[in-house]
Scaffold this motif. Structure first.
Motif, PDB file in Angstrom:
ATOM      1  N   LEU A 159       1.352  -1.531  -0.232  1.00 56.78           N
ATOM      2  CA  LEU A 159       0.040   0.363  -0.235  1.00 56.78           C
ATOM      3  C   LEU A 159       0.873   1.086  -0.030  1.00 56.78           C
ATOM      4  CD1 LEU A 159      -3.232   1.202   0.345  1.00 56.78           C
ATOM      5  CD2 LEU A 159      -2.140   1.610   2.387  1.00 56.78           C
ATOM      6  N   HIS A 160       2.152   1.219   0.620  1.00 54.99           N
ATOM      7  CA  HIS A 160       2.850   2.570   1.022  1.00 54.99           C
ATOM      8  C   HIS A 160       3.849   2.304  -0.329  1.00 54.99           C
ATOM      9  CE1 HIS A 160       1.631   2.347   4.791  1.00 54.99           C
ATOM     10  NE2 HIS A 160       3.130   2.441   5.408  1.00 54.99           N
ATOM     11  N   ARG A 161       3.631   1.565  -0.968  1.00 55.43           N
ATOM     12  CA  ARG A 161       4.245   2.125  -2.454  1.00 55.43           C
ATOM     13  C   ARG A 161       3.525   2.112  -3.319  1.00 55.43           C
ATOM     14  NH1 ARG A 161       7.686  -2.401  -0.665  1.00 55.43           N
ATOM     15  NH2 ARG A 161       9.930  -2.336  -0.687  1.00 55.43           N
ATOM     16  N   GLY A 162       2.179   2.427  -3.358  1.00 58.05           N
ATOM     17  CA  GLY A 162       1.556   2.760  -4.229  1.00 58.05           C
ATOM     18  C   GLY A 162       0.731   1.262  -5.763  1.00 58.05           C
TER      19      GLY A 162
ATOM     20  N   TRP B 231      -1.882  -0.708  -4.995  1.00 50.56           N
ATOM     21  CA  TRP B 231      -2.544  -0.853  -4.414  1.00 50.56           C
ATOM     22  C   TRP B 231      -3.750  -2.746  -4.952  1.00 50.56           C
ATOM     23  CZ3 TRP B 231      -4.840   5.247  -4.211  1.00 50.56           C
ATOM     24  CH2 TRP B 231      -4.531   5.673  -4.063  1.00 50.56           C
ATOM     25  N   ALA B 232      -3.190  -2.773  -6.352  1.00 51.07           N
ATOM     26  CA  ALA B 232      -3.624  -3.725  -6.581  1.00 51.07           C
ATOM     27  C   ALA B 232      -3.008  -5.075  -5.633  1.00 51.07           C
ATOM     28  CB  ALA B 232      -4.022  -3.779  -7.751  1.00 51.07           C
ATOM     29  N   ARG B 233      -2.279  -5.237  -6.193  1.00 57.05           N
ATOM     30  CA  ARG B 233      -1.206  -6.087  -5.230  1.00 57.05           C
ATOM     31  C   ARG B 233      -1.407  -6.362  -3.791  1.00 57.05           C
ATOM     32  NH1 ARG B 233       4.199  -6.459  -5.149  1.00 57.05           N
ATOM     33  NH2 ARG B 233       4.242  -8.782  -5.054  1.00 57.05           N
ATOM     34  N   ALA B 234      -1.461  -4.800  -2.792  1.00 54.98           N
ATOM     35  CA  ALA B 234      -1.708  -4.512  -1.382  1.00 54.98           C
ATOM     36  C   ALA B 234      -3.042  -5.454  -1.070  1.00 54.98           C
ATOM     37  CB  ALA B 234      -2.252  -3.430  -0.834  1.00 54.98           C
ATOM     38  N   ALA B 235      -4.738  -5.034  -2.089  1.00 54.81           N
ATOM     39  CA  ALA B 235      -5.845  -5.253  -2.024  1.00 54.81           C
ATOM     40  C   ALA B 235      -5.894  -6.821  -2.310  1.00 54.81           C
ATOM     41  CB  ALA B 235      -6.025  -5.064  -2.445  1.00 54.81           C
ATOM     42  N   ARG B 236      -4.862  -7.792  -2.680  1.00 58.85           N
ATOM     43  CA  ARG B 236      -4.914  -9.053  -2.672  1.00 58.85           C
ATOM     44  C   ARG B 236      -4.266  -9.683  -1.994  1.00 58.85           C
ATOM     45  NH1 ARG B 236      -3.311  -7.486  -8.273  1.00 58.85           N
ATOM     46  NH2 ARG B 236      -1.761  -8.158  -8.517  1.00 58.85           N
ATOM     47  N   LYS B 237      -3.543  -8.782  -1.193  1.00 57.67           N
ATOM     48  CA  LYS B 237      -2.246  -9.799  -0.822  1.00 57.67           C
ATOM     49  C   LYS B 237      -3.668  -9.995   0.651  1.00 57.67           C
ATOM     50  CE  LYS B 237       1.181 -11.133   0.055  1.00 57.67           C
ATOM     51  NZ  LYS B 237       1.862 -12.654   0.055  1.00 57.67           N
ATOM     52  N   ALA B 238      -3.938  -8.434   1.224  1.00 54.54           N
ATOM     53  CA  ALA B 238      -4.985  -8.715   2.632  1.00 54.54           C
ATOM     54  C   ALA B 238      -6.159  -9.221   2.142  1.00 54.54           C
ATOM     55  CB  ALA B 238      -4.751  -6.959   2.399  1.00 54.54           C
TER      56      ALA B 238
ATOM     57  N   ALA C 265      -9.260  -1.785   3.309  1.00 54.88           N
ATOM     58  CA  ALA C 265     -10.043  -0.354   3.899  1.00 54.88           C
ATOM     59  C   ALA C 265      -9.547   1.166   3.441  1.00 54.88           C
ATOM     60  CB  ALA C 265     -10.344   0.077   4.851  1.00 54.88           C
ATOM     61  N   LEU C 266      -8.093   0.747   3.171  1.00 56.64           N
ATOM     62  CA  LEU C 266      -7.465   2.865   2.663  1.00 56.64           C
ATOM     63  C   LEU C 266      -7.720   2.091   1.250  1.00 56.64           C
ATOM     64  CD1 LEU C 266      -4.088   3.036   5.310  1.00 56.64           C
ATOM     65  CD2 LEU C 266      -6.626   4.408   4.719  1.00 56.64           C
ATOM     66  N   VAL C 267      -7.226   1.042   0.235  1.00 54.55           N
ATOM     67  CA  VAL C 267      -7.181   1.261  -0.690  1.00 54.55           C
ATOM     68  C   VAL C 267      -8.518   1.062  -1.462  1.00 54.55           C
ATOM     69  CG1 VAL C 267      -7.468  -1.004  -2.217  1.00 54.55           C
ATOM     70  CG2 VAL C 267      -5.421  -0.850  -0.860  1.00 54.55           C
ATOM     71  N   LYS C 268      -9.784   0.604  -0.984  1.00 56.11           N
ATOM     72  CA  LYS C 268     -10.941   1.360  -0.805  1.00 56.11           C
ATOM     73  C   LYS C 268     -11.350   2.782  -0.605  1.00 56.11           C
ATOM     74  CE  LYS C 268     -13.246  -3.000   0.177  1.00 56.11           C
ATOM     75  NZ  LYS C 268     -14.307  -3.431  -1.652  1.00 56.11           N
ATOM     76  N   ALA C 269     -10.619   2.985   0.685  1.00 57.33           N
ATOM     77  CA  ALA C 269     -10.958   4.410   0.687  1.00 57.33           C
ATOM     78  C   ALA C 269     -10.101   5.587  -0.366  1.00 57.33           C
ATOM     79  CB  ALA C 269     -10.074   4.918   2.087  1.00 57.33           C
ATOM     80  N   ARG C 270      -8.997   5.287  -0.839  1.00 54.43           N
ATOM     81  CA  ARG C 270      -8.306   5.724  -1.453  1.00 54.43           C
ATOM     82  C   ARG C 270      -8.484   5.677  -3.256  1.00 54.43           C
ATOM     83  NH1 ARG C 270      -1.868   4.745   0.751  1.00 54.43           N
ATOM     84  NH2 ARG C 270      -2.617   5.726   2.916  1.00 54.43           N
ATOM     85  N   ARG C 271      -9.592   5.093  -3.526  1.00 52.95           N
ATOM     86  CA  ARG C 271      -9.754   4.737  -5.115  1.00 52.95           C
ATOM     87  C   ARG C 271     -11.570   5.110  -4.944  1.00 52.95           C
ATOM     88  NH1 ARG C 271      -7.843  -1.535  -5.690  1.00 52.95           N
ATOM     89  NH2 ARG C 271      -6.620  -1.649  -7.668  1.00 52.95           N
ATOM     90  N   GLY C 272     -12.174   5.446  -3.723  1.00 52.39           N
ATOM     91  CA  GLY C 272     -13.474   5.881  -3.487  1.00 52.39           C
ATOM     92  C   GLY C 272     -14.764   4.666  -4.040  1.00 52.39           C
ATOM     93  N   GLU C 273     -14.144   3.632  -3.752  1.00 51.86           N
ATOM     94  CA  GLU C 273     -15.032   2.604  -3.263  1.00 51.86           C
ATOM     95  C   GLU C 273     -15.517   2.554  -2.407  1.00 51.86           C
ATOM     96  OE1 GLU C 273     -12.145  -1.012  -4.182  1.00 51.86           O
ATOM     97  OE2 GLU C 273     -12.048  -0.263  -6.429  1.00 51.86           O
TER      98      GLU C 273
END
Length: 871
Positions: free
Chosen positions: A603-606, A608-615, A636-644
């Protein structure tokens, strides 16, 4: 029309055969598979696709499981659709009970005589239940079908067709015909079952479901549709209906195998029930049982359980008693101990349970089968014959440890909670203290900080008057760990010092290593320094005998801390080493924690797709709070940052774990909640969430957690305190945005760098806006525009260009250019020179490309892409 998983190849084969029939070369397809494998679903889908488009006339006939099958049942189902003379001849023949073969010629002509060359698709379902006349019809048609436009598609249950079945002879006769094709439907793979489980949103473990059903689609879909524990009624009725058609001795054989379980050999079945042994061949011929090497078993576990549960309790217990007697009649192999314990419990033989369950559990534990060991110790503990208390408490302690190793914290806590008063009644204060220390550790893993401290302090209190004992030393070491994870350097040093001093006197150097680790860890967490000391101490712990659990925990906490500190290269290195060590020593609890920290790093690296899959992977497979907390924040942060949608339920669950004052666990959650509120434009809520977390801050709290909460309070317009923060955050608070941006870029955190840029001038805010867009961070981009508008900048329409929309990876034209240069192996500086941009801008573009492609490294991004819209 719903998808049929893993059936495309079969549907293509049927389509090829129908195409042959269209050209006048008829075909026979024998579609086979076990009951519930999905033959009807495939046939119906194929018929809908072909009949619906007018490519074929579709006729359906079926055979029924009647005690006296209908003569020519499938043919009579379609008689009204045949030529009238043929239909009349069939009905007259059946009334007079004459040989129907004389009408087969007319049937052949009627099926193959469609005007305009339109072929006929004739479906006969469940040929295994056909009468002899229908089987003769299939023989007749198969010999002549290659001259007419007809596709005969017949299904049958191959698990019910034994050597003496009437259909077996027909299949042998058809083997020589070139127009006859055989097609087998295989069970679904584990991947397909996982996909169905995910689509259904069912909480059942997909791997367990696959194991229990062996991929049979009927069983899988019925379990998912039931959504309640146990065997669905439809499955039970289907299994028992099949069993009911067997002769008495075959039913007894099925019942005996259901009771014996997975190790049902023919001699054991005969020992349990001589009459059952005589019915085995009929069970095999009917497909109820199947051979698996030397043993006989049901086709899947659900079928076995359905038969087992159908037995009256008294009869089931009697059969289990017979199995137990047969197994213990000769020398007992250690491999059979678990089976003996199971049958003893089911038979109600308490003495046998007391004899075999502990032995089986110890054997399983020695082999590393900790889950089985925990279950077996639990069986022994539940047994009334486990008394006297001295024996029971030992079993409880063993059960607790094995439950802990497998990650079953509620069972471990319950067992140690029960063991403590038993040790107290015995007056064994040292063992009581040891159990309290372990109970304290379990409570911390279950994110019960208050209970962990209470049990930990009780452990010290119980043995403080017993002298310099090993139990007291380890009780101090446990308190040092709790103080460290509570960001209390002074208490950590105090307790660690006492533990190390006692360890020195007791000749236990392990205690010194343990103390050194937590003193180093608290230095890293509270002061952001001393990583080298921590890693040295960790390596020493991994080298110590008997410190595997501690070393696994230290590695996991180090990964957690590195992720919170945005120390990404160190996080990568620690994660690899921790996961390998946890796997080597079979400690999954801390392996999962390390994986959750790795997701936060993505997530920190940007990425986000990989972070969401891993989580998502961690959340799908794990239910312990400590395992879920960071993945919940990451998701939650991936969704929030994407506006999902779906952000707040994740954050609410994360907040429900632990206690508000425990910032090691709650700190990341409060920061995430503040960010989510800010991204939604709710500044007052963002300030409230950040301030709620800051209430528990002390001078020793991790400055990275402090900084995160201060940032969101500042961006939302809150008042800033003078509490210290980690450097990049501190620079943001001080208004030194250029240095802050540079600091975040050096850490490899593009989203954080863009946030820092919001505190700068108009060009800096524009650059932040572009970074947000490249990351797909629409809500942050909207907030950036608010600041630009406040600075007098006129807003331009926001949206992707046509070229970006046309790219399947959503790459902009510039990002596509950068991706092609990555394929050439260029560095950021070389890309900047080639494109006449700054190296910093090139780095932003590279980070965006990696994130959109969902990859980790430049090498992974350096692949040819199909749609090059930037040419």
């Amino acid at each position: 029309m719903t998808d049929l998983l893993e059936r495309d190849a079969v549907l293509r084969n049927l389509a090829d055969c129908l195409e042959q029939a269209e050209h006048g070369h008829g075909q026979v397809v024998l579609l086979r598979g076990e009951a519930g494998i999905g033959k009807t679903a495939v046939v119906r889908r194929f018929a809908e696709e072909r009949g619906g488009t007018g490519r074929a006339r579709v006729l359906f006939g079926a055979c029924d499981p009647l005690s006296a099958p209908r003569p020519l049942g499938p043919l009579m189902d379609i008689a009204a659709l045949l030529d009238p003379p043929v239909a009349q001849a069939l009905e007259a023949g059946l009334r007079r009970r004459t040989d129907p073969v004389g009408t087969f010629g007319g049937v052949l002509t009627s099926l193959g005589g469609q005007a305009g060359g339109q072929p006929t698709l004739l479906v006969i379902e469940d040929l295994n239940w056909a009468d002899q006349a229908t089987l003769d019809l299939v023989r007749f048609l198969a010999r002549r079908i290659d001259r007419i436009p007809l596709l005969l598609l017949a299904t049958y249950r191959d698990d019910e067709v034994g050597p003496t079945h009437p259909l077996a002879a027909v299949l042998g006769d058809l083997a020589a015909f070139a127009a006859v094709h055989r097609c087998t439907l295989e069970p679904l793979s584990c991947r397909a079952v996982t996909a169905l489980t995910a689509a259904a949103g069912h909480p059942v473990d997909a791997h367990e479901l696959f194991s229990n059903t062996r991929g049979n689609p009927f069983y899988v879909t019925e379990v998912l549709a039931a959504r309640t524990p146990g065997i669905p009624t439809t499955v039970r009725e289907a299994v028992l209906g099949r069993i009911a058609r067997l002769p008495d001795r075959a039913r007894e054989a099925a019942e005996a195998v259901a009771v014996i379980g997975p190790r049902a050999t023919e001699p054991l079945i005969a020992a349990v029930s001589p009459d059952a042994a005589t019915g085995l061949e009929e069970c095999l011929a009917a497909g109820v049982l199947r051979p698996d090497g030397p043993v006989l078993c049901f086709r899947n576990e659900l079928a076995r359980r359905a038969v087992w549960e159908s037995l009256p309790a008294y009869r089931r217990a009697r059969l289990h008693g017979r199995v137990l007697a047969a197994l213990r009649s000769g020398p007992v192999d250690p491999v059979d101990l678990a089976q003996l314990a199971f049958h003893a419990e089911q038979a109600g033989d308490e003495a046998a349970v007391a004899e075999y369950a502990p032995r089986a559990a110890a054997y399983a534990a020695a082999l590393g089968s900790h889950r089985e060991a925990a279950e077996l110790y639990g069986r022994a503990v539940r047994n009334p014959a486990a008394a006297p208390p001295a024996r029971r408490v030992e079993l409880l302690e063993a059960q607790a440890y094995e439950s802990y190793v497998t990650g079953n914290l509620p069972e471990a806590i319950g067992a140690w909670d029960e063991a403590v008063p038993l040790r107290h009644e015995q007056g064994d204060r040292r063992r009581e203290a040891e159990d309290l220390r372990r109970l304290s550790h379990m409570h911390w893993l279950a994110v019960h900080a208050t209970d962990a401290w209470r049990a930990g302090l009780d452990a010290v209190r119980v043995v403080e008057g017993e002298g310099a004992t090993r139990e007291l030393a380890w009780a101090y070491a446990n308190l040092a760990q709790l103080a460290c994870l509570g960001y209390d350097p002074a208490a950590t040093a105090d307790y660690a010092g006492k533990a190390a001093e006692l360890g020195l006197g007791l000749g236990e150097p392990t205690l010194k290593t343990h103390s050194r680790v937590y003193e180093a860890l608290v230095d890293v967490a509270c002061r952001g320094q001393g990583w080298e000391n921590l890693e040295d101490a960790w390596h020493a712990a991994m080298a110590e005998d008997g410190m595997a659990d501690e070393a696994c925990q230290i590695g996991a906490v180090a990964c957690w801390t590195a992720a919170l500190h945005h120390d990404l290269p160190r996080l990568d290195r620690l994660t690899v080493r921790t996961c390998a060590y946890c796997r080597e020593h079979q400690v999954p609890t801390f392996l999962v924690v390390a994986l959750g920290a790795a997701g936060l790093g993505m997530l920190h690296r940007g990425q986000w797709a990989r972070a969401a899959r891993k989580a998502g992977d961690v959340l799908d497979r794990n239910h312990q709070p400590l395992h879920r907390l960071l993945p919940l924040v990451t998701s939650a942060l991936v969704k929030a940052r994407r506006g999902e949608p779906g952000v707040w339920p994740l954050l609410d669950e994360a907040l429900s774990y632990g206690e508000e004052a425990d910032l090691f666990l709650a700190g990341p959650v409060w920061a995430a909640r503040a960010e989510a509120a800010w991204l939604e434009g709710d500044d007052s809520l963002a300030v409230a969430e950040a301030e709620h977390g800051m209430k528990a801050i002390t001078m020793d709290t991790d400055p990275w957690l402090v900084g995160a909460m201060l940032r969101w309070s500042r961006l939302a317009g809150g008042e800033l305190s003078q509490t210290r923060a980690a450097e990049p955050y501190a620079l943001e608070m001080a208004g030194q945005w250029r240095a802050a941006v540079r600091g975040w870029e050096e850490l490899g955190c593009p989203y954080d760098a863009a946030l820092a840029g919001l505190g700068g001038d108009v060009p800096a805010m524009r650059q932040a806006l572009e970074a947000f867009r490249s990351l797909g961070a629409r809500p942050a981009a909207d907030r950036a525009w608010e600041r630009l508008r406040a600075a007098g900048v006129k807003r331009t329409p926001y949206g992707k260009r046509a070229s970006t929309r046309a790219n399947p990876y959503s790459l902009t034209k510039r990002e596509r250019e950068v991706q092609r240069l990555l394929c050439e192996g260029l560095t950021n500086r070389e890309i900047a020179v080639r494109l006449y941009i700054t190296p910093k801008t090139a780095a932003h573009h590279v980070a965006a490309v990696l994130a959109k492609l969902g990859v980790h490294t430049r090498e992974e991004a350096a692949i040819p892409l199909d749609d090059d819209v930037s040419r």
